[in-house]
Design a protein around this motif. Sequence first.
Motif, PDB file in Angstrom:
ATOM      1  N   VAL A 114       0.845  -1.186   0.000  1.00 40.40           N
ATOM      2  CA  VAL A 114       0.000   0.000   0.000  1.00 40.40           C
ATOM      3  C   VAL A 114       0.884   1.241   0.000  1.00 40.40           C
ATOM      4  O   VAL A 114       1.929   1.270   0.674  1.00 40.40           O
ATOM      5  CB  VAL A 114      -0.920   0.002   1.242  1.00 40.40           C
ATOM      6  CG1 VAL A 114      -1.685   1.314   1.356  1.00 40.40           C
ATOM      7  CG2 VAL A 114      -1.876  -1.180   1.196  1.00 40.40           C
ATOM      8  N   ASN A 115       0.474   2.251  -0.736  1.00 45.37           N
ATOM      9  CA  ASN A 115       1.199   3.517  -0.760  1.00 45.37           C
ATOM     10  C   ASN A 115       1.320   4.065   0.661  1.00 45.37           C
ATOM     11  O   ASN A 115       0.318   4.288   1.328  1.00 45.37           O
ATOM     12  CB  ASN A 115       0.437   4.504  -1.643  1.00 45.37           C
ATOM     13  CG  ASN A 115       1.209   5.777  -1.900  1.00 45.37           C
ATOM     14  OD1 ASN A 115       1.982   6.230  -1.068  1.00 45.37           O
ATOM     15  ND2 ASN A 115       0.984   6.377  -3.054  1.00 45.37           N
ATOM     16  N   PRO A 116       2.543   4.293   1.164  1.00 43.24           N
ATOM     17  CA  PRO A 116       2.699   4.803   2.537  1.00 43.24           C
ATOM     18  C   PRO A 116       1.986   6.119   2.783  1.00 43.24           C
ATOM     19  O   PRO A 116       1.669   6.446   3.933  1.00 43.24           O
ATOM     20  CB  PRO A 116       4.220   4.958   2.676  1.00 43.24           C
ATOM     21  CG  PRO A 116       4.798   4.003   1.694  1.00 43.24           C
ATOM     22  CD  PRO A 116       3.838   4.003   0.537  1.00 43.24           C
ATOM     23  N   ASP A 117       1.729   6.893   1.726  1.00 44.00           N
ATOM     24  CA  ASP A 117       1.015   8.157   1.900  1.00 44.00           C
ATOM     25  C   ASP A 117      -0.411   7.946   2.393  1.00 44.00           C
ATOM     26  O   ASP A 117      -1.041   8.881   2.903  1.00 44.00           O
ATOM     27  CB  ASP A 117       0.981   8.942   0.584  1.00 44.00           C
ATOM     28  CG  ASP A 117       2.356   9.468   0.187  1.00 44.00           C
ATOM     29  OD1 ASP A 117       3.249   9.497   1.061  1.00 44.00           O
ATOM     30  OD2 ASP A 117       2.532   9.834  -0.990  1.00 44.00           O
ATOM     31  N   LYS A 118      -0.940   6.738   2.242  1.00 46.80           N
ATOM     32  CA  LYS A 118      -2.312   6.437   2.658  1.00 46.80           C
ATOM     33  C   LYS A 118      -2.390   5.983   4.113  1.00 46.80           C
ATOM     34  O   LYS A 118      -3.477   5.751   4.637  1.00 46.80           O
ATOM     35  CB  LYS A 118      -2.905   5.350   1.753  1.00 46.80           C
ATOM     36  CG  LYS A 118      -2.933   5.715   0.269  1.00 46.80           C
ATOM     37  CD  LYS A 118      -3.762   6.947   0.013  1.00 46.80           C
ATOM     38  CE  LYS A 118      -3.804   7.289  -1.478  1.00 46.80           C
ATOM     39  NZ  LYS A 118      -4.599   8.518  -1.740  1.00 46.80           N
ATOM     40  N   VAL A 119      -1.254   5.819   4.749  1.00 44.78           N
ATOM     41  CA  VAL A 119      -1.216   5.368   6.137  1.00 44.78           C
ATOM     42  C   VAL A 119      -1.596   6.518   7.071  1.00 44.78           C
ATOM     43  O   VAL A 119      -1.187   7.664   6.874  1.00 44.78           O
ATOM     44  CB  VAL A 119       0.190   4.844   6.486  1.00 44.78           C
ATOM     45  CG1 VAL A 119       0.290   4.464   7.956  1.00 44.78           C
ATOM     46  CG2 VAL A 119       0.530   3.660   5.608  1.00 44.78           C
ATOM     47  N   ASN A 120      -2.374   6.199   8.091  1.00 44.99           N
ATOM     48  CA  ASN A 120      -2.693   7.184   9.125  1.00 44.99           C
ATOM     49  C   ASN A 120      -1.520   7.270  10.090  1.00 44.99           C
ATOM     50  O   ASN A 120      -1.057   6.257  10.613  1.00 44.99           O
ATOM     51  CB  ASN A 120      -3.961   6.772   9.875  1.00 44.99           C
ATOM     52  CG  ASN A 120      -5.177   6.724   8.981  1.00 44.99           C
ATOM     53  OD1 ASN A 120      -5.445   7.663   8.240  1.00 44.99           O
ATOM     54  ND2 ASN A 120      -5.922   5.632   9.029  1.00 44.99           N
ATOM     55  N   VAL A 121      -1.032   8.490  10.321  1.00 44.89           N
ATOM     56  CA  VAL A 121       0.113   8.704  11.189  1.00 44.89           C
ATOM     57  C   VAL A 121      -0.289   9.704  12.263  1.00 44.89           C
ATOM     58  O   VAL A 121      -0.874  10.750  11.967  1.00 44.89           O
ATOM     59  CB  VAL A 121       1.324   9.232  10.390  1.00 44.89           C
ATOM     60  CG1 VAL A 121       2.532   9.392  11.294  1.00 44.89           C
ATOM     61  CG2 VAL A 121       1.660   8.287   9.244  1.00 44.89           C
ATOM     62  N   SER A 122       0.029   9.376  13.508  1.00 43.25           N
ATOM     63  CA  SER A 122      -0.401  10.230  14.625  1.00 43.25           C
ATOM     64  C   SER A 122       0.313  11.574  14.632  1.00 43.25           C
ATOM     65  O   SER A 122      -0.188  12.540  15.200  1.00 43.25           O
ATOM     66  CB  SER A 122      -0.174   9.509  15.959  1.00 43.25           C
ATOM     67  OG  SER A 122       1.207   9.214  16.153  1.00 43.25           O
TER      68      SER A 122
END
Length: 496
Positions: A142-150
Amino acid sequence: MNVKKRVTCALAVSALFCSSAILFNSNHVSAKSYSKAVTKIAGNGNYAIYHRVSKNGPSGKFTSTKYFKHGQIQSKKYISTKKGNFWEIIVDGRNVGWVSQNFFARNQISVAKEVSLVKNSDYSFPTRDAINYVTDSQGTAVNPDKVNVSQSGVSTKSATVNYSYGKAKASVDITVHDGDDADADKTPQKGFKTVSTWKGSSKGSSRNWNRAHGYRSETRGNVFKSNGLTLRTRLFQPRFVSLGYGQAADRMGQVGVIPEGITVNNGIFTTSMFTSSSDNHGHLVSYNLNAIKSKTAAQNLTTMSWNTFKSYAQNIKVSPYIKLGHGQSLGSSSSYIYVMANDNKYNNGPKSEEIFQIRKSDMKINKIWTFRIASNRYIHNATFVGDGTMYALFHNGGNNYYEYWKLTLDGDNWDAEEVGATNGNFVSNSPVQGFAYGNGRFFIGFNDNIFQVSENGKAQKHYHFNARREIEGLSATGSKLYVQFAQRAELTQGNI
């Protein structure tokens, strides 16, 4: 056979890579096929690979994933059976066979174990840089840009950063510590007479790397000589270590075609590969030269015999799609690969730079540091000598000299000390294309030129070649100097 086209985003392979899918129904066999390949991430277990898959499951077992788990894995098709989903995998650009979906790392986020930053209000560490990969429920990247990051960035205060995507979760503790700026106090040594070379990208190529010859494989090596240094071909590399142009449905899939930097240690040759010269994410590809003896065979991964390919696949490792910066500043030890991931479009100033420690065993980020020599010393070229020692090159064009810095890891801080300097610009119209250190000497590469200086910066030798191909990285180890040329990527070696 009933064939029904669906032009829709298949959630099974991540909504990020919307591509046409075809659903096949024959005797209750359900298969999904995609016009472009998605990237698959191998898990830790070993699984059988099969020739065929039917509604009842796989058949014709002929090999194991243990030979291929460190390659670049892609797929365009999977089939649902009574024994689960099976994917037809492509490894390093070659069709291999069918494997259980259980082989893949599913619902996982892999991140660095540690991140240690030097406090710097002028630089915020992008927390997504700590990601190795993210996968969905089917093991598709998955594209890391789509990951939710706190927290998207960390600058001056320590933090625990949490990552999530669907059922996948991970966290990393990011520590921030104080650092001191270093002073430049060395008097520049007398340098070389400034020379000029051709501008821009390569003006030449290897014999067959051109349209007239169809970019086909090279069949014999080269010899380049200058001022007592003889460079001989050690390895012509594949054009791609994946499917080629336009065949991947995601940015993580294509491995190649632009090399930027190299490191060689104990026979393990690692190079950085990018799809675009403007990208700061790419792949590291490692070749075990102790096992890969041929200069030319690695170019032919998709056409060599099956047994040869299986052997080569075990001795070629591909990292996930990770932050590499310009990708020119590499080094290695017996266990790790090091990358200084600088921004080559940033001229000079107070920003910090990132150092990545990558495990050779699985090609994943182990630890990240940031460092800063001084507010006016942004580094564009560096190399590593084992664990915990980095040499950096700083060019002060305004004052017409080069500086050499030694950085030593002390706890979590990279302490910097200037060790030498050289007057002059060396080459008037080419940027530095490679930097290496070996046996008390620095080697600085430009288009068709390599300069050798002592550790304190005294000019020693100038090597001039007429390859008319960009130098894409230098590495020195023991008595050998390794030089990589572009178009086609060609590793050469010589005695120094």
